[in-house]
Design a protein around this motif. Sequence first.
Motif, PDB file in Angstrom:
ATOM      1  N   ASN B  13    -121.342  21.970  -3.657  1.00  0.00           N
ATOM      2  CA  ASN B  13    -120.588  22.633  -4.724  1.00  0.00           C
ATOM      3  C   ASN B  13    -119.395  23.358  -4.131  1.00  0.00           C
ATOM      4  O   ASN B  13    -119.518  24.042  -3.119  1.00  0.00           O
ATOM      5  CB  ASN B  13    -121.456  23.689  -5.420  1.00  0.00           C
ATOM      6  CG  ASN B  13    -122.620  23.069  -6.170  1.00  0.00           C
ATOM      7  OD1 ASN B  13    -122.678  21.847  -6.328  1.00  0.00           O
ATOM      8  ND2 ASN B  13    -123.539  23.910  -6.609  1.00  0.00           N
ATOM      9  N   TYR B  14    -118.245  23.212  -4.763  1.00  0.00           N
ATOM     10  CA  TYR B  14    -117.102  24.076  -4.460  1.00  0.00           C
ATOM     11  C   TYR B  14    -117.009  25.040  -5.634  1.00  0.00           C
ATOM     12  O   TYR B  14    -116.478  24.684  -6.673  1.00  0.00           O
ATOM     13  CB  TYR B  14    -115.803  23.280  -4.364  1.00  0.00           C
ATOM     14  CG  TYR B  14    -115.730  22.313  -3.199  1.00  0.00           C
ATOM     15  CD1 TYR B  14    -115.777  22.786  -1.890  1.00  0.00           C
ATOM     16  CD2 TYR B  14    -115.570  20.948  -3.404  1.00  0.00           C
ATOM     17  CE1 TYR B  14    -115.672  21.901  -0.821  1.00  0.00           C
ATOM     18  CE2 TYR B  14    -115.459  20.069  -2.342  1.00  0.00           C
ATOM     19  CZ  TYR B  14    -115.516  20.550  -1.051  1.00  0.00           C
ATOM     20  OH  TYR B  14    -115.403  19.681   0.004  1.00  0.00           O
ATOM     21  N   GLY B  15    -117.537  26.236  -5.489  1.00  0.00           N
ATOM     22  CA  GLY B  15    -117.590  27.142  -6.631  1.00  0.00           C
ATOM     23  C   GLY B  15    -118.432  26.506  -7.734  1.00  0.00           C
ATOM     24  O   GLY B  15    -119.574  26.118  -7.497  1.00  0.00           O
ATOM     25  N   ASP B  16    -117.839  26.380  -8.929  1.00  0.00           N
ATOM     26  CA  ASP B  16    -118.571  25.796 -10.056  1.00  0.00           C
ATOM     27  C   ASP B  16    -118.574  24.284 -10.034  1.00  0.00           C
ATOM     28  O   ASP B  16    -119.333  23.643 -10.750  1.00  0.00           O
ATOM     29  CB  ASP B  16    -117.917  26.236 -11.390  1.00  0.00           C
ATOM     30  CG  ASP B  16    -118.152  27.705 -11.648  1.00  0.00           C
ATOM     31  OD1 ASP B  16    -119.087  28.251 -11.036  1.00  0.00           O
ATOM     32  OD2 ASP B  16    -117.399  28.291 -12.457  1.00  0.00           O
ATOM     33  N   PHE B  17    -117.663  23.739  -9.211  1.00  0.00           N
ATOM     34  CA  PHE B  17    -117.460  22.297  -9.250  1.00  0.00           C
ATOM     35  C   PHE B  17    -118.374  21.588  -8.266  1.00  0.00           C
ATOM     36  O   PHE B  17    -118.442  21.936  -7.085  1.00  0.00           O
ATOM     37  CB  PHE B  17    -115.991  21.994  -8.936  1.00  0.00           C
ATOM     38  CG  PHE B  17    -115.685  20.531  -8.844  1.00  0.00           C
ATOM     39  CD1 PHE B  17    -115.711  19.738  -9.995  1.00  0.00           C
ATOM     40  CD2 PHE B  17    -115.387  19.938  -7.622  1.00  0.00           C
ATOM     41  CE1 PHE B  17    -115.431  18.383  -9.917  1.00  0.00           C
ATOM     42  CE2 PHE B  17    -115.115  18.580  -7.541  1.00  0.00           C
ATOM     43  CZ  PHE B  17    -115.136  17.801  -8.687  1.00  0.00           C
ATOM     44  N   GLN B  18    -119.116  20.589  -8.768  1.00  0.00           N
ATOM     45  CA  GLN B  18    -120.009  19.850  -7.884  1.00  0.00           C
ATOM     46  C   GLN B  18    -119.301  18.582  -7.407  1.00  0.00           C
ATOM     47  O   GLN B  18    -119.083  17.659  -8.191  1.00  0.00           O
ATOM     48  CB  GLN B  18    -121.296  19.498  -8.618  1.00  0.00           C
ATOM     49  CG  GLN B  18    -122.380  19.050  -7.662  1.00  0.00           C
ATOM     50  CD  GLN B  18    -123.764  19.163  -8.271  1.00  0.00           C
ATOM     51  OE1 GLN B  18    -124.061  18.524  -9.279  1.00  0.00           O
ATOM     52  NE2 GLN B  18    -124.611  19.979  -7.672  1.00  0.00           N
ATOM     53  N   ALA B  19    -118.925  18.570  -6.145  1.00  0.00           N
ATOM     54  CA  ALA B  19    -118.152  17.448  -5.602  1.00  0.00           C
ATOM     55  C   ALA B  19    -119.055  16.311  -5.153  1.00  0.00           C
ATOM     56  O   ALA B  19    -118.693  15.147  -5.241  1.00  0.00           O
ATOM     57  CB  ALA B  19    -117.285  17.912  -4.439  1.00  0.00           C
ATOM     58  N   VAL B  20    -120.261  16.653  -4.670  1.00  0.00           N
ATOM     59  CA  VAL B  20    -121.236  15.640  -4.273  1.00  0.00           C
ATOM     60  C   VAL B  20    -122.557  15.989  -4.956  1.00  0.00           C
ATOM     61  O   VAL B  20    -123.042  17.111  -4.855  1.00  0.00           O
ATOM     62  CB  VAL B  20    -121.400  15.587  -2.733  1.00  0.00           C
ATOM     63  CG1 VAL B  20    -122.530  14.653  -2.342  1.00  0.00           C
ATOM     64  CG2 VAL B  20    -120.099  15.152  -2.078  1.00  0.00           C
ATOM     65  N   LYS B  21    -123.107  15.001  -5.691  1.00  0.00           N
ATOM     66  CA  LYS B  21    -124.203  15.321  -6.608  1.00  0.00           C
ATOM     67  C   LYS B  21    -125.523  14.678  -6.211  1.00  0.00           C
ATOM     68  O   LYS B  21    -126.083  13.885  -6.964  1.00  0.00           O
ATOM     69  CB  LYS B  21    -123.821  14.850  -8.021  1.00  0.00           C
ATOM     70  CG  LYS B  21    -122.527  15.474  -8.515  1.00  0.00           C
ATOM     71  CD  LYS B  21    -122.046  14.814  -9.797  1.00  0.00           C
ATOM     72  CE  LYS B  21    -120.770  15.490 -10.266  1.00  0.00           C
ATOM     73  NZ  LYS B  21    -120.029  14.683 -11.238  1.00  0.00           N
ATOM     74  N   GLY B  22    -126.007  14.976  -5.017  1.00  0.00           N
ATOM     75  CA  GLY B  22    -127.311  14.445  -4.640  1.00  0.00           C
ATOM     76  C   GLY B  22    -127.237  13.017  -4.155  1.00  0.00           C
ATOM     77  O   GLY B  22    -127.740  12.099  -4.798  1.00  0.00           O
ATOM     78  N   VAL B  23    -126.605  12.834  -3.027  1.00  0.00           N
ATOM     79  CA  VAL B  23    -126.419  11.499  -2.462  1.00  0.00           C
ATOM     80  C   VAL B  23    -127.494  11.216  -1.417  1.00  0.00           C
ATOM     81  O   VAL B  23    -127.809  12.075  -0.600  1.00  0.00           O
ATOM     82  CB  VAL B  23    -125.006  11.417  -1.826  1.00  0.00           C
ATOM     83  CG1 VAL B  23    -124.920  10.283  -0.836  1.00  0.00           C
ATOM     84  CG2 VAL B  23    -123.947  11.301  -2.910  1.00  0.00           C
TER      85      VAL B  23
END
Lengths: 417, 314
Positions: B13-23
């Motif tokens: 997560n970058y702050g609220d933003f999830q850049a990678v979601k469980g890879v």
Amino acid sequence: MLKTFLIGLKDLKIAFRDRAAIIFMLLTPFLLTIGMGLVTGRFSSNDNSGALNIPIVIVNLDNDSLGDALVEVFSSEELADLLETTTSQDAEAARALVDKDEITVAIIIPAGFTQNIFSANASQSEEHQVEFYANPSRPTSAGIVKTILDGFMARVDEMRVGGITSVTQLIISGRISPEQANAVAEEMGARFENTPTDSDETLITLNTSTNQTETNEVDMLAYIAPGMALMFLMYTVSYGGRSILAEKSGGTLTRLLVTPTNSMQILGGKVFGIFLTGAAQMFILIGATSLLFQLQWGNMLGVILLVFAAVFGATGWGLLITAFARTPNQVGSVGSAVMLIFAIMGGSFLSTENMPDFVQTLSKITPNAWALDGFTSLAFGGDTASLTTPLLALLTMGILLFLVSAVLFGKKNLVQK
Amino acid sequence: MTNILEVQNLVKNYGDFQAVKGVSFHIQEGEIFSLLGPNGAGKTTTISMLSTLYEPTAGDATVAGHSVKKNPMGVRNAIGVVPQDLALYEDLTAKENLIFWGQMYNLSGKPLTSRVDEVLEQIGLTDKAKNKVKTFSGGMKRRVNIGVGLLHKPKLLFMDEPTVGIDPQSRRAILDTVKDLNKQGMTVLYTTHYMEEAEELSNRVGIIDHGELIAIGTQKELTKQVGETETLILHVGENEDPSALVSALKGLPNVIDANVVNNEISVVTPSAKDVLASVVTKANERGIKIHSIDIREPNLEAVFLHLTGRALRD
Ligand SMILES: Nc1ncnc2c1ncn2[C@@H]1O[C@H](COP(=O)(O)OP(=O)(O)O)[C@@H](O)[C@H]1O
Ligand SMILES: [Mg+2]
């Protein structure tokens, strides 16, 4: 440890390859030194425009041979550029003048000073000592005057010890009786009294040169050259700070962080690089001015210690600026502003003595002011002991700034996780 | 075959933003594995976690037996990293850069200098070794950037879009270098948004989009998902305006889709030879001259289109 060293060395190499950096680190301070030297008449002979004219007053209550000799030394032709000497008979009034900052130093020669020195059992008590009363806000000038006075006193001591030794030898060898000794000593004193007028030899020299026949002129460059070097030392430390942020924006910091090197080694290496570059710059400038202008920087060990301390303090400022800045360019512009302000406040252009009190107080936050004090007293013959205050001040400054910067860097999260 | 890399539910997560979601995926020793995905898919973020630059928000990965969370130093010793953006000292020469970075990988003395010479040879810059990096072309800089990642002969090499923004010859040279390295036994994790690169290089491909690994497997396994389609590529002259032709082609029986990019018209069909005649007729009717025709088997581009409804290229 090794990697810290290697990173610092890499930064030193890069700095000395950067043409713009070379111009600011070396060429500009060098040319400015020459330029200001010309303006102040350093390169034309016997020009008085470079006079420091430190105002001092001598109160001669001794009115005997040594007291008179001291007055004579301080009023001599050789020191005319340096000192503006007046005499007085009123010790209290003289001290008051110093307190009011109208005079930098009052030298008070007590009554019976000569008598005491030449009596075989000279008293070390305070009432027989020459009093050196200086304004604490003018450490540089006071330091110069003190150096001259110390030189005089050292010479007197030498004579006295020489005299006593001879008298003692005479007693031991049975040539004279102890009762006669005092009279003989006084006679020697009388002979000594004539020495300065009998020959061209002056009583003191202005530097620690052991060759006493050689008197040095007061060299304005001894003030200008360190002033300029210190000014551009501030350029170098902000250049170094900029390179910390440049490694971040240029991706090399990230790359370093994925090698088996920890972040303390990396940051340490960057700081060490700033330190190395600053020290290299200072030593090159010192070497160049010594070779090309025969400038005497003074006690070698003292110069080395002072350079390291000054670079340490300045590096602290470089880090603080970097810790506040967001981009390499910000470090550059803030760094240039700080460089100029510190140079002016720290006395690189004008002696701080001519500045308002609050500026003088404020100037104590600059490495320039402390280091310049140190360099001046070294140039006038001071030894490492005379550096105690500037060294301590610079080290304390450096440590405080390192700590504050470390906290700020931590907050800034240079290494994003 | 042992797994040199195992990734379990990696999240960033970058702050609220999830850049990678469980890879999750693994790479076997000796493979070239490609992460294929458009800009912003999360490739660099994934590599950054695997190379211990960023701490994962959740999940973990083991590289050569070391957890990126628990033993980052062990991981760093085992991997080489070629970052997406050049990370070199422009004022140092190619050789000085390699020496410095070699020192950061704890090399020194004779082994360092001989290894640096080897790497210079490998990236084809031996005769430019003493030139400053800032005098180099983009392609040469990319090669130095790769060289730095090879110095300590890592077991696993991460290459993050190493061919972005360079000329075709340099790209060719880099792709050949990757294949050479792999032949010499190096395992490679390669990210790209160029389908052709993934197709040419990889044993297996992971397709990543919006932080999720949406497909993984060999090229064959992946293209099977699209179904049995083929693509006809018509190369037409520069001055032609094929847009009217494209709409006409879309109306033909047995044509699933038709598109035009530059001078190439692509026609997706269950069977190329069945529609070929009618496609050529339509072009002739409109007076559009066809220079050549290719028939392509389903590719990764088609897989991406199939899975996301979007083109891989922006
Ligand atoms: N440091 C960061 N802070 C916030 N968002 C980021 C950061 N780095 C990347 N992102 C975002 O995360 C997403 C994935 O980025 P990235 O991993 O660089 O993708 P790719 O390498 O596949 O192009 C993008 O939407 C990007 O904007
Ligand atoms: Mg990327």
